[in-house]
Design an enzyme around this catalytic site. Structure first.
Site, PDB file in Angstrom:
ATOM      1  N   GLY A  55     -44.102 -56.365  -0.990  1.00  0.00           N
ATOM      2  CA  GLY A  55     -44.161 -55.155  -1.805  1.00  0.00           C
ATOM      3  C   GLY A  55     -44.134 -55.445  -3.294  1.00  0.00           C
ATOM      4  CB  SER A  56     -42.636 -53.486  -6.050  1.00  0.00           C
ATOM      5  OG  SER A  56     -43.257 -52.278  -5.669  1.00  0.00           O
ATOM      6  CB  THR A  57     -40.698 -58.727  -4.831  1.00  0.00           C
ATOM      7  OG1 THR A  57     -41.434 -58.980  -3.634  1.00  0.00           O
ATOM      8  CG2 THR A  57     -39.478 -57.867  -4.515  1.00  0.00           C
TER       9      THR A  57
END
Length: 588
Positions: free
Chosen positions: A306-308
């Site tokens: 995801g956003s990591t």
């Protein structure tokens, strides 16, 4: 007539004497031959060819006794014990000796043995009588010394004791998934115990002795010294491990989550300082523990990051000149191939820092579409995604990394916010350790290493420094990870939330919340990844679920390690990103 009779009588006497002399000579000859044969046989057996008799005698009197050696100790980086061997006894029986002595009776001593071993007397009798001519059968393993001494004092014929050891884990469930455990024969079954089994196992020695009919040693023939096992010093810091486990365990319970994982890495050496999972188990008592609860989720479980991954997208765009540090992006939702790309909240435009602070899918997807499809694939790979972590632990996975030649626009867009690939928590921790070292990639290690560890530069330092500074905004007011903020310290983090993939490969209505980052941001020392799997308490965003855990763990780590605070003092000006649209505190 009388004269003739007289001459015959001496003749008969002479013949009789001759007959007796001949029989005597024959008898003496036979005796001499027998003696000669016996002497020859004795000479043959005792002098010329004695091997057979010696072998027969040795089979009856010589015994080989194993000289055991204790399994090596596992310690943390400072020598604190994480796994030790404690002396215990094994109780065994010689069925033949038991039967020769009259067998098992209903006397008090046999009843006392059965009670001590917690085995009904009839079952004990059945086990020993199953093979009456046998010479060895275990009755109980890993019996504590006090109980063994009691059994020895019963002086039962055919019942013997043997020295052995049992593994004890002082930290219990705190290090269970990492250290693992051994079986009753001291063979590694899980975790470090299995992966480093040969190193931890010594070479047992042998002692050859001669015993009499009562089993008493009457002569030492020879002996071979045992080779001591090696001790193993891990990179783990037991203090930090306990801290990480405690905070993670509390978070899993508070959020009613299925599980949680956390990995703490030393940025400068690549050493894993803590690796914890919740729920855990007690390695000192495995009774009733399901096998699935024993897996080390930090190395076996994969998820979409995801956003990591968004900081790497911004780095790639800066390196390729797609944008500059002060660029402003149009972040109004748009459609690709019939799919809408949007953010949790609507923003008209965001700076690059704002893209990370607000975790804008629109922003990073536009950056990705402005670059070749191979750009992000190359950057992610440089930071270690898709590559083996090589800790040497059983069950380590390399995640799932795309090997596509052609990418659709929607695939390129979603790849920029962490969909279309899968990673382990340990892989993500390595990514952030590389970010924390400003683009120097170092191999991870679960054993203690001596610095310096040079590593390999995989990205320009100036660009990584710039993005690390941008990531600080995520934990500041207005950022999605403000709940991770630590008083007195600057931290650079990225929160994320991703839908889980079901058994059929489709997304299901369950989520994984995670927060990854480095601290202190002015000169990173530690990289930390926190993953909370399927929280059920109402909130599921990384900023609300995993960010507080990150802050609690990292704050404790910085204080435990006496890291000097680096936050701006009161009165210093702090620049915040101002965005158009509503805030998203706690979301990402």
């Amino acid at each position: 007539m009388k004269a003739a009779a007289k001459t015959q009588k001496p003749k008969r006497q002479e013949e009789h004497a001759n007959f007796i002399s001949w029989r005597f000579a024959l008898l003496c000859g036979c005796i001499l031959l027998a003696l000669a044969f016996l002497l020859g046989r004795v000479a043959w057996l005792q002098v010329i060819s004695p091997d057979m008799l010696v072998k027969e005698g040795d089979m009856r009197s010589l015994r080989v006794q194993q000289v055991s050696t204790s399994r090596g100790m596992i310690t943390d980086r400072s020598g604190r014990p994480l796994a030790v061997s404690v002396p215990v006894k094994a109780i065994w029986a010689d069925p033949k000796e038991v039967h020769d002595a009259g067998g098992i009776s209903v006397g008090d001593r046999w009843k006392a043995l059965a009670n001590a071993l917690n085995i009904p007397l009839d079952q004990l009798s059945a086990r020993i009588n199953a093979n009456p001519k046998g010479r060895f059968i275990y009755l109980a393993r890993q019996v504590n010394p006090d109980m063994a001494d009691y059994i020895k004092k019963l002086k039962l014929p055919g019942i013997h004791l043997r020295e052995e050891s049992r593994r004890y884990y002082p930290s219990g469930e705190v290090t269970a998934h990492l250290i693992g455990f051994t079986n009753v024969d001291s063979q590694g079954i899980e975790g470090v115990e299995k992966s480093f089994d040969k190193w931890l196992t010594g070479q047992p020695g042998e002692r050859i002795v001669r015993k009499d009919r009562y089993g008493r040693v009457i002569e030492d023939i020879s002996s071979t010294d045992s080779q001591a096992a090696h001790n193993l010093a891990l990179s783990i810091d037991e203090r930090l491990q306990a801290l990480v486990y405690r905070e993670l365990n509390n978070a899993v319970a508070f959020n009613k989550a299925e599980s949680g994982s956390a990995v703490l890495v030393d940025v400068n050496t690549g050493e894993v300082l803590a690796m914890a999972n919740s729920p855990s188990y007690n390695p000192n008592n495995l009774s009733g523990t399901p096998k699935e609860a024993m897996r080390n989720r930090t190395i076996t479980d994969v998820f979409e990051p995801g956003s990591t991954v968004k900081p790497m997208v911004v780095m790639t765009a800066l390196q390729r000149g797609v944008v500059r540090e002060n660029s402003v992006l149009n972040t109004i939702p748009y459609r690709i191939n019939g799919h809408e790309i949007k953010d949790v909240a609507r923003y008209s435009e965001l700076t690059l820092t704002g893209v990370l602070q607000k975790s804008s899918n629109v922003g990073v997807s536009k950056l990705a579409l402005a670059m070749p499809s191979s750009a992000l694939v190359d950057t992610y790979s440089r930071f270690g995604l898709g590559k083996a972590t090589n800790l040497g632990l059983v069950g380590e996975r390399s995640g799932l990394y795309p090997q596509k030649q052609r990418w659709s626009d929607i695939e390129r867009a979603t790849f920029s916010f962490g969909y279309g690939l899968m990673v382990t928590p340990l892989q993500l921790a390595r990514v952030y350790a590389t970010i924390g070292s400003y683009g120097i990639y170092r191999p991870l290690s679960i054993t203690k290493v001596d610095p310096p560890v040079p590593g390999e530069r995989v990205f320009p330092e100036s660009i990584v420094r710039t993005v690390v500074h941008m990531m600080e905004s995520v934990a500041l007011p207005g950022g999605g990870g403000v709940k991770a903020a630590i008083k007195g310290y600057r931290i650079a983090i990225k929160t994320g939330t991703a839908k889980k993939v079901g058994p059929d490969g489709r997304y299901i209505n369950k989520y994984i919340a995670y927060t990854a980052g480095v601290a202190p941001a002015s000169q990173p020392r530690f990289a930390l990844v926190v993953v909370i799997n399927d929280p059920q308490a109402g909130k599921y965003y990384g900023g609300a679920v995993s960010a507080p855990v990150f802050g609690a763990i990292m704050g404790g780590v910085l204080r435990t390690m006496n890291i000097e605070p680096d936050a701006l003092t009161t009165g210093d000006k702090n620049e915040f990103v101002i965005n158009q649209g509503e805030g998203t505190g706690g979301r990402s």
